[in-house]
Scaffold this motif. Structure first.
Motif, mmCIF file in Angstrom:
data_model
loop_
_atom_site.group_PDB
_atom_site.id
_atom_site.type_symbol
_atom_site.label_atom_id
_atom_site.label_comp_id
_atom_site.label_asym_id
_atom_site.label_seq_id
_atom_site.Cartn_x
_atom_site.Cartn_y
_atom_site.Cartn_z
ATOM 1 N N PHE A 273 1.836 -0.863 33.520
ATOM 2 C CA PHE A 273 1.721 0.132 32.129
ATOM 3 C C PHE A 273 0.811 -0.194 31.339
ATOM 4 C CE2 PHE A 273 6.274 -0.838 34.011
ATOM 5 C CZ PHE A 273 6.953 -0.164 33.898
ATOM 6 N N THR A 274 0.781 0.477 29.997
ATOM 7 C CA THR A 274 0.178 0.658 29.004
ATOM 8 C C THR A 274 0.464 1.379 28.098
ATOM 9 O OG1 THR A 274 -2.005 0.866 30.478
ATOM 10 C CG2 THR A 274 -2.191 1.692 27.991
ATOM 11 N N PHE A 275 0.598 0.414 26.440
ATOM 12 C CA PHE A 275 1.617 0.394 25.277
ATOM 13 C C PHE A 275 0.426 0.338 24.543
ATOM 14 C CE2 PHE A 275 4.417 -1.390 22.306
ATOM 15 C CZ PHE A 275 4.976 -0.047 21.761
ATOM 16 N N THR A 276 0.618 0.855 23.701
ATOM 17 C CA THR A 276 0.042 0.812 21.782
ATOM 18 C C THR A 276 0.822 0.936 20.972
ATOM 19 O OG1 THR A 276 -2.241 2.092 23.108
ATOM 20 C CG2 THR A 276 -1.566 2.542 21.088
ATOM 21 N N ALA A 277 0.662 0.879 20.139
ATOM 22 C CA ALA A 277 1.946 0.805 19.149
ATOM 23 C C ALA A 277 0.657 0.842 18.095
ATOM 24 C CB ALA A 277 2.848 -0.641 19.157
ATOM 25 N N ASP A 278 1.031 1.606 17.054
ATOM 26 C CA ASP A 278 1.113 1.201 15.780
ATOM 27 C C ASP A 278 1.652 1.375 14.264
ATOM 28 O OD1 ASP A 278 -2.736 1.603 15.711
ATOM 29 O OD2 ASP A 278 -2.433 2.759 17.339
ATOM 30 N N TYR A 279 1.385 0.927 13.508
ATOM 31 C CA TYR A 279 1.866 1.415 12.353
ATOM 32 C C TYR A 279 1.339 1.702 10.847
ATOM 33 C CZ TYR A 279 4.340 0.274 7.870
ATOM 34 O OH TYR A 279 4.787 0.833 6.496
ATOM 35 N N PHE A 280 1.175 2.368 10.511
ATOM 36 C CA PHE A 280 0.224 3.053 9.302
ATOM 37 C C PHE A 280 0.233 3.175 7.906
ATOM 38 C CE2 PHE A 280 2.184 6.751 11.364
ATOM 39 C CZ PHE A 280 1.588 7.835 10.437
ATOM 40 N N ASP A 281 -0.164 3.011 6.759
ATOM 41 C CA ASP A 281 0.641 3.053 5.685
ATOM 42 C C ASP A 281 -0.670 4.569 4.975
ATOM 43 O OD1 ASP A 281 0.897 3.273 2.824
ATOM 44 O OD2 ASP A 281 1.906 1.884 2.651
ATOM 45 N N LYS A 282 -0.509 6.105 4.550
ATOM 46 C CA LYS A 282 -1.664 6.334 4.420
ATOM 47 C C LYS A 282 -1.363 6.514 2.294
ATOM 48 C CE LYS A 282 -4.483 10.465 4.723
ATOM 49 N NZ LYS A 282 -4.796 11.406 6.432
ATOM 50 N N LYS A 283 -1.844 6.368 1.658
ATOM 51 C CA LYS A 283 -1.505 7.174 0.446
ATOM 52 C C LYS A 283 -2.774 7.547 -0.378
ATOM 53 C CE LYS A 283 -0.112 4.080 -3.676
ATOM 54 N NZ LYS A 283 0.401 3.357 -4.777
ATOM 55 N N THR A 284 -2.312 8.751 -0.805
ATOM 56 C CA THR A 284 -3.799 9.082 -1.389
ATOM 57 C C THR A 284 -3.428 9.162 -2.996
ATOM 58 O OG1 THR A 284 -3.591 11.131 0.603
ATOM 59 C CG2 THR A 284 -4.802 12.061 -1.289
ATOM 60 N N THR A 285 -4.184 9.152 -3.966
ATOM 61 C CA THR A 285 -4.206 9.275 -5.521
ATOM 62 C C THR A 285 -5.345 9.462 -5.959
ATOM 63 O OG1 THR A 285 -5.651 7.049 -5.364
ATOM 64 C CG2 THR A 285 -3.202 6.881 -4.598
ATOM 65 N N ASP A 286 -5.049 10.131 -6.994
ATOM 66 C CA ASP A 286 -5.906 10.735 -8.004
ATOM 67 C C ASP A 286 -6.052 12.184 -7.466
ATOM 68 O OD1 ASP A 286 -6.075 9.329 -9.966
ATOM 69 O OD2 ASP A 286 -7.978 8.389 -9.010
ATOM 70 N N VAL A 287 -4.768 12.682 -6.545
ATOM 71 C CA VAL A 287 -5.154 14.329 -6.116
ATOM 72 C C VAL A 287 -5.401 15.221 -6.821
ATOM 73 C CG1 VAL A 287 -3.408 15.491 -4.806
ATOM 74 C CG2 VAL A 287 -3.059 13.555 -4.543
ATOM 75 N N LEU A 288 -6.384 15.741 -6.450
ATOM 76 C CA LEU A 288 -6.487 16.934 -7.697
ATOM 77 C C LEU A 288 -6.091 18.397 -7.115
ATOM 78 C CD1 LEU A 288 -10.835 16.641 -6.636
ATOM 79 C CD2 LEU A 288 -9.789 16.293 -8.529
ATOM 80 N N TYR A 289 -5.753 18.665 -8.034
ATOM 81 C CA TYR A 289 -4.731 20.025 -7.875
ATOM 82 C C TYR A 289 -4.872 20.831 -8.840
ATOM 83 C CZ TYR A 289 -0.755 17.548 -10.663
ATOM 84 O OH TYR A 289 -0.117 17.428 -11.975
ATOM 85 N N GLN A 290 -4.465 21.792 -9.236
ATOM 86 C CA GLN A 290 -3.828 23.259 -10.235
ATOM 87 C C GLN A 290 -2.412 22.726 -11.239
ATOM 88 O OE1 GLN A 290 -5.060 27.122 -9.576
ATOM 89 N NE2 GLN A 290 -6.689 27.476 -11.528
ATOM 90 N N VAL A 291 -3.066 22.229 -11.871
ATOM 91 C CA VAL A 291 -1.791 21.940 -13.456
ATOM 92 C C VAL A 291 -0.882 23.524 -13.182
ATOM 93 C CG1 VAL A 291 -2.783 22.313 -15.570
ATOM 94 C CG2 VAL A 291 -0.784 20.292 -15.044
ATOM 95 N N SER A 292 0.218 23.148 -13.502
ATOM 96 C CA SER A 292 0.792 24.556 -13.720
ATOM 97 C C SER A 292 1.749 24.122 -16.194
ATOM 98 C CB SER A 292 2.287 24.299 -13.942
ATOM 99 O OG SER A 292 2.009 23.996 -12.031
ATOM 100 N N LEU A 293 0.643 25.325 -16.317
ATOM 101 C CA LEU A 293 0.335 25.365 -17.883
ATOM 102 C C LEU A 293 1.488 26.252 -17.930
ATOM 103 C CD1 LEU A 293 -2.927 23.915 -18.780
ATOM 104 C CD2 LEU A 293 -0.791 23.197 -18.939
ATOM 105 N N PRO A 294 1.567 26.447 -19.559
ATOM 106 C CA PRO A 294 2.332 27.630 -19.980
ATOM 107 C C PRO A 294 1.581 29.350 -20.169
ATOM 108 C CG PRO A 294 2.666 26.391 -21.807
ATOM 109 C CD PRO A 294 1.988 25.245 -20.780
ATOM 110 N N GLN A 295 2.253 30.118 -20.374
ATOM 111 C CA GLN A 295 0.988 31.358 -20.509
ATOM 112 C C GLN A 295 0.146 31.157 -21.988
ATOM 113 O OE1 GLN A 295 2.947 34.729 -19.431
ATOM 114 N NE2 GLN A 295 2.831 34.524 -17.447
ATOM 115 N N THR A 296 0.561 30.981 -22.723
ATOM 116 C CA THR A 296 0.270 30.590 -23.949
ATOM 117 C C THR A 296 -1.176 29.637 -24.121
ATOM 118 O OG1 THR A 296 1.688 28.406 -24.187
ATOM 119 C CG2 THR A 296 2.161 30.809 -24.968
#
Length: 635
Positions: free
Chosen positions: A339-362
């Motif tokens: 038997f060969t066994f592999t186990a991983d626990y991961f915690d991946k956090k992305t901050t300051d995500v770059l995205y196009q904000v939603s704004l009113p047409q005004t």
């Protein structure tokens, strides 16, 4: 002291011959139109003219003199050297270069359509041509300094380096229309009225400094540290640079003296942990922090229209690198010699995500790119291999599974949900979750319609045969306020199984793959649509509700109303459990006797039969009218 150098390049002219299709009548649009036109529209009328809809006939496009002639040339090369300054210390400079050009000549022929009685149908589209040229240049120099040594039981490796990437793009195009006939396509033979020209250039660069340190003691204690300092031209000078460190450690527990008594059971045991941070600067647009201007922004002045330039998109000069930090804790073990066994626990956090904000047409401009969101993925990844043999049989079976939880941690400053059609992104839920109404079956009679909460918030035409939607907030009306999260297309569990079996000269391999806790949205082309000129329903819609077919799978057919249309009113009726297990590949092989292979000068001869994308063992596809689920086998 020694040195080694290399030089390589690839030159690849890519020429696409003349096609009968122009860009806006491209092959993808032809396929879309063939699938979109209603079956009651003939390919040809009896008078020989093309059957068509309001935006034409794909068959006429195929047979027209339209073309899209592309000539592309790609050149890429690399050069480098490896100079050993002293024993163990290497200097490795390199340079990568790419240059791509494309010349496009596009012509859209004029086509006149006629009705079945031979009369004119509208006016012909205006023939037009667009000639364009574009070039793309990429230059990436890099320098590495690498040193490795071993002192007793200590092994040390050190790497330091710097790199730079520069990309530039240039395009120029011209357009004219109204050619005398479809045999002419050169720009200079078309009228100048309505002609346009356009030009665009941009460049973007990234510079990086990085280093790495590896330490190994007796193969038992492993340590690695690395760091990057990246700068991008996409950010303002004050925020241009970002530092991204990482560290990892491993402990070969099975190599310790106190573990020797367990080696007969567990031959290998390794514990490991890592933490690292990476940056992302790939965002829409190349100058998101600079108020660039665009031409073609005409305005009235002095009684005439004057050409001008103006900014079209807003900018946020304070944006910074998007950052992703990941922690991983793992274990590797070999035990019982099988038997060969592999186990991983991961915690991946992305901050300051770059995205196009939603704004009113005004706001008046295109929304800027900002930082302001964060997401998290946590979970487990497991893999177990069992390998053994008995007599002439030997086998190797590997199973793996990943349990993943995705959720949104922050959405801008106000955490307001972002809703787009059947999707919602909100705090606490997976990104892009399905969003719609809860279906409770199909109305069977008028009494049921009258006794249920009013569905006028969706459509005033509710009648027997329509989907029953739940009044979630209990206000007596089904409307947008009754929508809820209906799941996600992010699987909660993914898994696979690799099987290898050998018996004498026969071998059998198979690969199974699957996912669970995942939803799918049945809409549009998957089910088909109804229409007079457009819309091609699939055979599934033959089992639609009618007074004589009250136990149908689907609601009554829709044409001029939308309450059952999955594209207009997403609901749990159309958002289904899409869990599955699939046999993706199976292969049966036989190795011919070695003596046979030797007679023709081969070391080994093997024949095999293989099937890929075989079938789904099961898939959750259907739902009964009460909202429950049933399994249906597929072959």
């Amino acid at each position: 002291m020694s040195a080694f150098g290399y030089l390589s390049y690839t030159y690849q002219p890519l020429t696409q011959p003349q096609s009968s299709l122009a860009a806006d009548q491209g092959f993808d649009q032809v396929l879309r139109q063939f699938n979109r036109i209603s079956p009651i529209i003939p390919a040809y009328y009896q008078n020989g003219q093309y059957g068509h809809i309001s935006d034409g006939s794909p068959l006429a496009w195929l047979n027209s003199k339209s073309f899209d002639d592309q000539k592309a040339y790609n050149f890429q090369g690399s050069a480098g050297a490896d100079w050993e300054i002293i024993k163990g210390l290497h200097f490795k400079p390199s340079l990568n270069y790419k240059f791509n050009t494309n010349q496009s000549n596009n012509f859209v022929a004029a086509i006149q359509y006629y009705n079945a009685d031979g009369s004119l149908s509208g006016v012909p589209n205006i023939s037009n041509a667009t000639d364009s040229y574009s070039s793309h240049t990429y230059i990436a120099p890099q320098a590495l300094l690498d040193y490795g040594t071993k002192i007793g039981n200590h092994s040390i490796k050190v790497l330091a380096g710097a790199s730079q990437e520069y990309t530039s793009y240039y395009t120029l195009s011209g357009y004219r229309q109204g050619f005398l006939n479809n045999s002419l396509s050169d720009l200079n033979v078309a009228p100048t009225t309505g002609q346009t020209t356009s030009n665009d250039t941009y460049d973007v660069a990234q510079r990086s400094f990085f280093g790495r340190l590896n330490y190994d003691y007796k193969g038992k204690y492993l340590l690695e540290g690395d760091i990057r300092d990246d700068g991008s031209s996409r950010f303002a000078p004050a925020n241009r640079w970002g530092v991204f460190p990482g560290v990892s450690a491993g402990w070969r527990v099975s190599e310790e003296d106190f573990f020797s008594g367990l080696k007969s059971v567990v031959s290998n045991l390794k514990l490991r942990a890592s933490w690292g941070k990476l940056g992302n600067q790939d965002i829409a647009g190349y100058y998101p922090t600079i108020a660039t201007v665009n031409s073609g922004q005409n305005y009235p002045y002095g009684g005439t229209v004057v050409g001008g330039v103006a900014p079209l998109n807003g900018v946020d000069p304070t944006i910074v690198w998007e950052q992703t930090a990941q922690t991983d804790i793992g274990l590797d073990a070999d035990f019982l010699n099988v038997f060969t066994f592999t186990a991983d626990y991961f915690d991946k956090k992305t901050t300051d995500v770059l995205y196009q904000v939603s704004l009113p047409q005004t706001y008046g401009l295109g929304a800027p790119v900002i930082n302001g969101s964060s997401y998290q993925n946590t979970g487990w990844e497991l893999a177990l291999t069992y390998h053994d043999k008995a007599g002439d049989f030997s086998w190797n079976v590997t199973g793996n599974a990943a349990f993943i939880k995705n959720k949104v941690l922050q959405l801008g400053q106000g955490n307001a949900p972002q809703i787009s059609g059947p999707y919602i992104t909100e705090v606490g839920q997976p990104q892009g979750s399905y969003y719609g109404y809860i279906a409770q079956g199909i109305f069977q009679n008028t009494a049921q319609v009258n006794s249920h909460a009013s569905q006028k918030g969706i459509s005033p035409n509710t009648a027997p045969g329509d989907i029953i939607y739940k009044d979630v907030n209990g206000d007596g009306t089904v409307d947008a306020n009754d929508r809820v999260v209906l799941g996600s297309n992010f699987p909660k569990v993914t898994f696979g199984l690799n099987l290898n079996v050998n018996w004498k000269q026969f071998d059998l391999t198979g690969f199974f793959q699957g996912a669970a806790g995942v939803k799918n949205y049945i809409s549009g082309i998957a089910l088909g649509t109804n229409g007079i000129a457009t819309g091609k329903p699939t055979s599934a819609m033959l089992d639609s509700w009618s007074p004589t077919n009250p136990n149908a799978t689907f609601p009554r057919l829709w044409l001029n109303y939308t309450q059952n249309n999955p594209s207009s009113v997403p609901s749990s009726f159309w958002i289904r459990n899409a869990s599955y297990v699939r046999l993706k590949n199976v292969q049966l092989g036989y190795s011919l006797p070695a003596a046979w292979a030797k007679t023709i000068g081969c070391k080994k001869l093997r024949v095999f039969l293989q099937r890929t994308k075989c079938f789904n063992i099961y898939q959750l596809l259907q739902m009964d009218r009460s909202g429950g689920s049933i399994w249906r086998k597929r072959i």
